[in-house]
Design an enzyme around this catalytic site. Structure first.
Site, PDB file in Angstrom:
ATOM      1  N   CYS A 110      36.738   1.715  14.079  1.00  0.00           N
ATOM      2  CA  CYS A 110      35.909   0.516  14.109  1.00  0.00           C
ATOM      3  C   CYS A 110      35.267   0.382  12.742  1.00  0.00           C
ATOM      4  O   CYS A 110      34.804   1.386  12.182  1.00  0.00           O
ATOM      5  CB  CYS A 110      34.846   0.673  15.186  1.00  0.00           C
ATOM      6  N   GLU A 154      37.287  -5.647  20.805  1.00  0.00           N
ATOM      7  CA  GLU A 154      36.392  -6.679  20.250  1.00  0.00           C
ATOM      8  C   GLU A 154      35.511  -7.301  21.328  1.00  0.00           C
ATOM      9  O   GLU A 154      34.331  -7.573  21.086  1.00  0.00           O
ATOM     10  CB  GLU A 154      37.198  -7.756  19.510  1.00  0.00           C
TER      11      GLU A 154
HETATM   12 NI    NI Z   1      34.893  -2.307  16.356  1.00  0.00          NI
END
Ligand code: NI
Length: 182
Positions: A110, A154
């Site tokens: 991420c 997401e």
């Molecule tokens: Ni992320």
């Protein structure tokens, strides 16, 4: 001109809020930010620009990662070398999912998590996502494999969830006979 985005770090509580639905029409600032997200994600996946601008490669970003708790996500999916499909979803909702569960074999990353986190993150192998495009038209996509993982990752951001929240502390890794690793 390319502008590298300032991405919020995992320690920032903005990433832990449940984001609010976006309303139409989107503002010029919102549209500009969406374009910057597309550019950033695209450049981050092209080696030449990744090096030039010192970018971490990533295929998705959500508005909370830019410090804004609105339900907007962007995914830039490399379909073949340096060829990308862009997905901009406003107020995305997963309307159906496969029973089959998969996980990225190498784990997930991420752009807000600047460290290695080991472990398999169980995800649906296929999801159908509904939402709106930037002009407020309803859109739908059926995603599978890595694209399905990206949508789930997401959309989790919009609900204050980070990928490692989904790693089982008692069972960090799965075998191929348990879930399919991709
Ligand atoms: Ni992320």
């Amino acid at each position: 001109m390319f502008k590298k985005l300032d991405i919020v770090d995992e320690k920032d509580s903005v990433l832990r809020n449940v984001s609010k639905e976006a309303t139409f029409p989107l503002s010029q600032d919102e549209k500009k930010l969406i374009q910057q997200m597309i550019d950033h994600l695209t450049y981050s996946q092209i080696e030449e620009y990744e090096k030039k601008y010192n970018l971490r490669p990533g295929m998705g970003l959500a508005f909370p990662q830019l410090g804004i708790n609105k339900r907007i996500i962007v995914i830039v999916h490399e379909v073949e070398e340096n060829t990308f499909d862009n997905y901009v979803f406003i107020n995305p909702v997963i309307i159906s999912n496969s029973e089959e569960i998969i996980a990225a074999e190498a784990g997930e990353g991420c752009l807000s998590v600047n460290r290695e986190v080991e472990g398999h993150v169980p995800r649906y192998a296929r999801v159908t996502v509904e939402g709106y495009d930037e002009d407020g038209n309803q859109i739908r996509v059926r995603a599978r494999e890595d694209l399905a993982i990206a949508f789930q990752h997401e959309i989790d951001h919009l609900n204050g969830i980070l990928f490692y929240d989904r790693i089982d502390k008692n069972k960090q890794f799965y075998g191929e006979h348990e879930i399919r690793l991709i």
